[in-house]
Every structure is written in structure tokens, then in C-alpha cells.
Design a protein around this motif. Structure first.
Motif, PDB file in Angstrom:
ATOM      1  N   ALA A   3       3.782  -7.530  -5.521  1.00 40.47           N
ATOM      2  CA  ALA A   3       4.087  -6.250  -5.717  1.00 40.47           C
ATOM      3  C   ALA A   3       3.853  -5.867  -7.072  1.00 40.47           C
ATOM      4  O   ALA A   3       3.218  -4.435  -7.438  1.00 40.47           O
ATOM      5  N   LEU A   4       3.655  -6.418  -8.016  1.00 45.38           N
ATOM      6  CA  LEU A   4       3.260  -6.534  -9.388  1.00 45.38           C
ATOM      7  C   LEU A   4       1.793  -6.294  -9.380  1.00 45.38           C
ATOM      8  O   LEU A   4       1.218  -5.478 -10.059  1.00 45.38           O
ATOM      9  N   VAL A   5       1.140  -7.031  -8.514  1.00 45.83           N
ATOM     10  CA  VAL A   5      -0.356  -6.953  -8.461  1.00 45.83           C
ATOM     11  C   VAL A   5      -0.682  -5.726  -7.956  1.00 45.83           C
ATOM     12  O   VAL A   5      -1.709  -5.011  -8.444  1.00 45.83           O
ATOM     13  N   ALA A   6      -0.270  -5.318  -6.929  1.00 46.80           N
ATOM     14  CA  ALA A   6      -0.409  -3.913  -6.266  1.00 46.80           C
ATOM     15  C   ALA A   6      -0.058  -2.713  -7.080  1.00 46.80           C
ATOM     16  O   ALA A   6      -0.995  -1.824  -7.349  1.00 46.80           O
ATOM     17  N   GLY A   7       0.973  -2.818  -8.004  1.00 45.28           N
ATOM     18  CA  GLY A   7       1.219  -1.801  -9.044  1.00 45.28           C
ATOM     19  C   GLY A   7       0.370  -1.710 -10.047  1.00 45.28           C
ATOM     20  O   GLY A   7      -0.314  -0.656 -10.227  1.00 45.28           O
ATOM     21  N   PHE A   8      -0.226  -2.977 -10.536  1.00 42.02           N
ATOM     22  CA  PHE A   8      -1.250  -3.038 -11.593  1.00 42.02           C
ATOM     23  C   PHE A   8      -2.591  -2.325 -10.779  1.00 42.02           C
ATOM     24  O   PHE A   8      -3.298  -1.442 -11.567  1.00 42.02           O
ATOM     25  N   VAL A   9      -2.999  -2.873  -9.595  1.00 38.79           N
ATOM     26  CA  VAL A   9      -4.106  -2.199  -9.290  1.00 38.79           C
ATOM     27  C   VAL A   9      -4.229  -0.794  -9.036  1.00 38.79           C
ATOM     28  O   VAL A   9      -5.140   0.084  -9.239  1.00 38.79           O
ATOM     29  N   LEU A  10      -3.047  -0.287  -8.597  1.00 37.13           N
ATOM     30  CA  LEU A  10      -2.666   1.273  -8.279  1.00 37.13           C
ATOM     31  C   LEU A  10      -3.068   1.857  -9.535  1.00 37.13           C
ATOM     32  O   LEU A  10      -3.528   3.310  -9.540  1.00 37.13           O
ATOM     33  N   ASN A  11      -2.341   1.579 -10.596  1.00 32.20           N
ATOM     34  CA  ASN A  11      -2.417   1.972 -11.826  1.00 32.20           C
ATOM     35  C   ASN A  11      -3.851   2.164 -12.404  1.00 32.20           C
ATOM     36  O   ASN A  11      -4.110   3.172 -13.058  1.00 32.20           O
ATOM     37  N   ARG A  12      -4.308   1.019 -12.257  1.00 29.42           N
ATOM     38  CA  ARG A  12      -6.015   1.060 -12.643  1.00 29.42           C
ATOM     39  C   ARG A  12      -6.841   1.953 -11.831  1.00 29.42           C
ATOM     40  O   ARG A  12      -7.740   2.674 -12.434  1.00 29.42           O
ATOM     41  N   LEU A  13      -6.645   1.993 -10.551  1.00 30.51           N
ATOM     42  CA  LEU A  13      -7.473   2.685  -9.638  1.00 30.51           C
ATOM     43  C   LEU A  13      -6.949   4.414  -9.411  1.00 30.51           C
ATOM     44  O   LEU A  13      -7.843   5.182  -9.089  1.00 30.51           O
ATOM     45  N   ALA A  14      -5.770   4.367  -9.613  1.00 30.07           N
ATOM     46  CA  ALA A  14      -5.222   5.976  -9.405  1.00 30.07           C
ATOM     47  C   ALA A  14      -6.126   7.114 -10.333  1.00 30.07           C
ATOM     48  O   ALA A  14      -6.558   7.830  -9.427  1.00 30.07           O
ATOM     49  N   PRO A  15      -6.728   6.978 -11.237  1.00 31.44           N
ATOM     50  CA  PRO A  15      -7.386   7.932 -12.118  1.00 31.44           C
ATOM     51  C   PRO A  15      -8.662   8.266 -11.235  1.00 31.44           C
ATOM     52  O   PRO A  15      -9.298   9.225 -11.287  1.00 31.44           O
ATOM     53  N   ARG A  16      -9.291   6.844 -10.466  1.00 29.58           N
ATOM     54  CA  ARG A  16     -10.572   7.196  -9.793  1.00 29.58           C
ATOM     55  C   ARG A  16     -10.394   8.011  -8.283  1.00 29.58           C
ATOM     56  O   ARG A  16     -11.119   8.521  -8.007  1.00 29.58           O
ATOM     57  N   LEU A  17      -9.311   7.281  -7.895  1.00 31.19           N
ATOM     58  CA  LEU A  17      -9.090   7.484  -6.442  1.00 31.19           C
ATOM     59  C   LEU A  17      -8.230   9.025  -6.177  1.00 31.19           C
ATOM     60  O   LEU A  17      -8.600   9.601  -5.258  1.00 31.19           O
ATOM     61  N   TRP A  18      -7.484   8.948  -7.186  1.00 31.40           N
ATOM     62  CA  TRP A  18      -6.670  10.493  -7.040  1.00 31.40           C
ATOM     63  C   TRP A  18      -6.845  11.325  -8.530  1.00 31.40           C
ATOM     64  O   TRP A  18      -5.572  11.648  -9.187  1.00 31.40           O
ATOM     65  N   ALA A  19      -7.872  11.695  -8.849  1.00 35.91           N
ATOM     66  CA  ALA A  19      -7.809  12.212 -10.382  1.00 35.91           C
ATOM     67  C   ALA A  19      -7.448  13.554 -10.331  1.00 35.91           C
ATOM     68  O   ALA A  19      -6.632  13.849 -11.454  1.00 35.91           O
ATOM     69  N   ASP A  20      -7.051  14.487  -9.347  1.00 35.91           N
ATOM     70  CA  ASP A  20      -6.496  15.559  -9.378  1.00 35.91           C
ATOM     71  C   ASP A  20      -5.037  15.417  -9.042  1.00 35.91           C
ATOM     72  O   ASP A  20      -4.398  16.461  -9.241  1.00 35.91           O
ATOM     73  N   ASP A  21      -4.409  14.307  -8.908  1.00 39.83           N
ATOM     74  CA  ASP A  21      -2.952  14.214  -8.487  1.00 39.83           C
ATOM     75  C   ASP A  21      -2.226  13.682  -9.718  1.00 39.83           C
ATOM     76  O   ASP A  21      -2.480  12.632 -10.143  1.00 39.83           O
ATOM     77  N   ASP A  22      -1.161  14.318 -10.197  1.00 38.08           N
ATOM     78  CA  ASP A  22      -0.207  14.231 -11.259  1.00 38.08           C
ATOM     79  C   ASP A  22       0.950  13.045 -10.597  1.00 38.08           C
ATOM     80  O   ASP A  22       1.621  12.621 -11.519  1.00 38.08           O
ATOM     81  N   PHE A  23       0.977  12.918  -9.688  1.00 47.03           N
ATOM     82  CA  PHE A  23       2.082  12.226  -8.851  1.00 47.03           C
ATOM     83  C   PHE A  23       3.573  12.580  -9.176  1.00 47.03           C
ATOM     84  O   PHE A  23       4.409  11.879  -9.077  1.00 47.03           O
ATOM     85  N   SER A  24       3.715  13.991  -9.689  1.00 45.66           N
ATOM     86  CA  SER A  24       5.060  14.269  -9.671  1.00 45.66           C
ATOM     87  C   SER A  24       5.843  14.470  -8.580  1.00 45.66           C
ATOM     88  O   SER A  24       7.018  14.170  -8.721  1.00 45.66           O
ATOM     89  N   TRP A  25       5.399  14.616  -7.400  1.00 43.22           N
ATOM     90  CA  TRP A  25       5.934  14.363  -6.157  1.00 43.22           C
ATOM     91  C   TRP A  25       6.425  13.076  -5.990  1.00 43.22           C
ATOM     92  O   TRP A  25       7.350  13.037  -4.975  1.00 43.22           O
ATOM     93  N   LEU A  26       6.244  12.131  -6.592  1.00 43.14           N
ATOM     94  CA  LEU A  26       6.232  10.610  -6.285  1.00 43.14           C
ATOM     95  C   LEU A  26       7.489  10.318  -7.318  1.00 43.14           C
ATOM     96  O   LEU A  26       8.077   9.270  -7.209  1.00 43.14           O
ATOM     97  N   ASN A  27       7.651  11.135  -8.407  1.00 43.15           N
ATOM     98  CA  ASN A  27       8.489  10.432  -9.632  1.00 43.15           C
ATOM     99  C   ASN A  27       9.926  10.198  -8.953  1.00 43.15           C
ATOM    100  O   ASN A  27      10.748  10.867  -8.299  1.00 43.15           O
ATOM    101  N   GLY A  28      10.321   8.935  -9.435  1.00 44.09           N
ATOM    102  CA  GLY A  28      11.498   8.237  -8.977  1.00 44.09           C
ATOM    103  C   GLY A  28      11.617   7.911  -7.512  1.00 44.09           C
ATOM    104  O   GLY A  28      12.857   7.345  -7.024  1.00 44.09           O
ATOM    105  N   GLN A  29      10.593   8.104  -6.848  1.00 46.91           N
ATOM    106  CA  GLN A  29      10.661   7.738  -5.308  1.00 46.91           C
ATOM    107  C   GLN A  29      10.256   6.088  -5.291  1.00 46.91           C
ATOM    108  O   GLN A  29       9.579   5.410  -6.022  1.00 46.91           O
TER     109      GLN A  29
END
Length: 150
Positions: A22-48
């Protein structure tokens, strides 16, 4: 010999701690999020809290999002997306459509259904080429469409 390699993960993986992957997945997602989902601010996911469960291997990982970053979590999941590992891999390779998997009951959404559908739609809309291009070649080859027959 093949039986050994198919049964070993089913016996070992459920006994391993969830935190390291889970730590690795979080790290990888944080690194890739700007490339994969540049237009998404993830506010819909806040606290979920999201759980990805691999049903046939009896394991999974749980992540949360704080409005800025993904992180490993041990909190109860707001939503769980569950599938067998081959279906999850096919989903990432765009060999399988999330709607098809969902209606065939190969992709299960439990908990906050609205959040789960949003995640499912986000996965479907993701252009995974940015991910493939940033990975080491052997891993990228394994993830690309057509790698796993059957």
C-alpha cells in the motif's frame, strides 16, 4: 510444477502485511497522478478510503486521499473494488472494459457505490500510455495489451 506457482501466491499473499504494498502503491500513484490525470484535482476523493481487493489471491491494499496525496491506510474502506488478478490486469491493459467486468460481476463495487462508479469511470478514461512509458521496459511489456493470453 505449474500447480506450485499457482497455489503458492494464494497461500502466501493473504498472510503478508498489507502496509508495504500500500505504501508503494501510494508513492507510485502520487508520482504518476500528474501524468495520468493532469486535469483532475481529486477533490472528489478527499477524505475517502479505497480498497482494491484481489479476490482470487485473498489480498489487497487500502489507500486514502487527503485532497493532495494518496497514502496507505488501515481505516475502513469507503468503497472496495474487488476483482481477480487477471481481470484487474486486463482492466489496466484496456483488454477489458470496466463496465463489462462490472455487469459480468467480475468487478465488484462494495460500499459507497457513487464513489465506486466514479473510480470505475476514471479507470476507464485513463490513458495508460503515460504509465507504460515511465516504467522499466520489462514491467511495461508485462502491462501492455496482449501480454497475458487467457
Amino acid at each position: 510444477m505449474l500447480n506450485f506457482f499457482t497455489t503458492l501466491p494464494r497461500k502466501v499473499l493473504p498472510r503478508l502485511p498489507e502496509a508495504p504494498p500500500a505504501l508503494v502503491a501510494g508513492f507510485v500513484l502520487n508520482r504518476l497522478a500528474p501524468r495520468l490525470w493532469a486535469d483532475d484535482d481529486f477533490s472528489w476523493l478527499n477524505g475517502q478510503t479505497i480498497r482494491i481487493a484481489i479476490r482470487d489471491l485473498g489480498c489487497g491494499l487500502t489507500l486514502t486521499h487527503n485532497g493532495r496525496r494518496f497514502a496507505a491506510s488501515n481505516a475502513p474502506a469507503s468503497v472496495t473494488l474487488a476483482a481477480n488478478w487477471r481481470d484487474l490486469a486486463a482492466l489496466m491493459r484496456h483488454e477489458a472494459d470496466p463496465d463489462t467486468l462490472f455487469f459480468q460481476r467480475k468487478l465488484l463495487i462494495e460500499g459507497d457505490t457513487e464513489l465506486g462508479l466514479h473510480l470505475k469511470n476514471r479507470l476507464d478514461a485513463t490513458d495508460w500510455d503515460a504509465l507504460y512509458q515511465s516504467l522499466p521496459k520489462p514491467i511495461a511489456r508485462w502491462l501492455t495489451p496482449g501480454h497475458l493470453a487467457s
